[in-house]
Design an enzyme around this catalytic site. Sequence first.
Site, PDB file in Angstrom:
ATOM      1  N   HIS A 196      -2.966   8.704   6.506  1.00  0.00           N
ATOM      2  CA  HIS A 196      -3.198   6.653   5.531  1.00  0.00           C
ATOM      3  C   HIS A 196      -4.086   6.451   6.180  1.00  0.00           C
ATOM      4  CE1 HIS A 196      -1.929   3.618   3.668  1.00  0.00           C
ATOM      5  NE2 HIS A 196      -2.164   2.457   4.794  1.00  0.00           N
ATOM      6  N   CYS A 224       0.884  -0.883  -0.155  1.00  0.00           N
ATOM      7  CA  CYS A 224       0.127  -0.268   0.212  1.00  0.00           C
ATOM      8  C   CYS A 224       1.125   1.192  -0.081  1.00  0.00           C
ATOM      9  CB  CYS A 224      -0.682  -0.159   1.268  1.00  0.00           C
ATOM     10  SG  CYS A 224      -2.184  -1.426   0.998  1.00  0.00           S
ATOM     11  N   HIS A 279      -9.886   1.893   0.174  1.00  0.00           N
ATOM     12  CA  HIS A 279      -8.332   2.337  -0.513  1.00  0.00           C
ATOM     13  C   HIS A 279      -7.164   1.480  -1.529  1.00  0.00           C
ATOM     14  CE1 HIS A 279      -4.760   1.233   1.099  1.00  0.00           C
ATOM     15  NE2 HIS A 279      -4.515   0.755   2.398  1.00  0.00           N
TER      16      HIS A 279
END
Length: 397
Positions: free
Chosen positions: A289, A159, A323
């Site tokens: 995040h 990620c 995400h």
Amino acid sequence: MKITLSEPGAICALGHNCERLWQAALAGDKTGLKPAAFNTNDGTSLFAGSVAENKLPDMGSLPAAMRTRNNQLVAAALQQIEEPLLALIDRLGSDRVAVVLGTSTSGIASGESALAHDESEGGLPDTFYYAMQEMLAPAECIAALTGITGPVYSISTACSSSARVFMSARSLLRLGVVDAVVVGGVDSLCRLTLNGFKALESTSSGCCNPFSANRDGITIGEAAGLFIATREEDNLQPSQVTLTGACATSDAHHMSAPHPQGRGALAAMQEALTDAGITAQQLGYINLHGTATPLNDLMEAYAVNALGAGKVPASSTKALTGHTLGAAGAIEAVFCWLALAKQDGLPKHVWDGVKDSDLADIHLYQGGSLQYPIEHCLSNSFAFGGNNVSLVFSRGK
């Protein structure tokens, strides 16, 4: 060394160009998160941030091995920066332009479809090529569409993939290897990621709810975001935004869980600010995040507060886009670019408003007055294995 970043190209569940994406982010519009087109292996229906098929370009002009949904997404973003990019290639020469992309699953969805065909028909379809699944595939696709012959490669660090690429682009420019870099990231929805995060018990039962006491996990999305990076002093590509600071760390605390006190995350943020030559108090916005998992949000709130940035307006745009995994760093860099260039607001933090008393205090922005101009933004990307990247973007002078 500062590098300039051109006006970006982007596509995600929020919109198919930057203007649509930005207006939806200002409004806190989370309608792009909908039930996924397929259930997980145990029959669970999850929400996801998907891009409508009619917003994706036709790939018929490319070799069959490049005709994947992942490449459609990156081609859609590329179309938005194509005119200035082709002008730069013509001016500099194709060998003086590089491509550095982040991705985590590339064209694995094509592999999934091929395996399903094999199970039902007893053989892989003629339309399947193993190269579709390779991490290099989307970077090679951009090179094929533009004629770029400089260095072309992908970075896959889960990620944080498309945050890490900005550091690689800066290195290529600093070393004089090339004079311009197409930089960004792309990831598309596939069964692997939905089933994988479900198996880790990391997915939300609905839409993700970052930093809420009721948060229960991630909502997966897909996206592509691209920029043209050049040296600030060259003035090859007029830009309102520069990358002024960056740092990557690895705390290696756990395979999938972050360090409880955000040791590596805090170090990445501190060093990125030092690299940019600014303090936490000079930040105008933090793109968190903010995955909405219990451990990530607990850690990140602690780290941001320990940084001395608890009063800086901040939001997790994953509540809007989902995400987007290997594309997250790039699409969140787009939000920072737009905030700095437009100076007309910030992405809203969308949640249920239920404060978690266990979280350190941070300023979750939900609209209202801001102190303008916004001069600097911080963007965080954290990944499995304690892989952390923080980037500082600044308003061009």
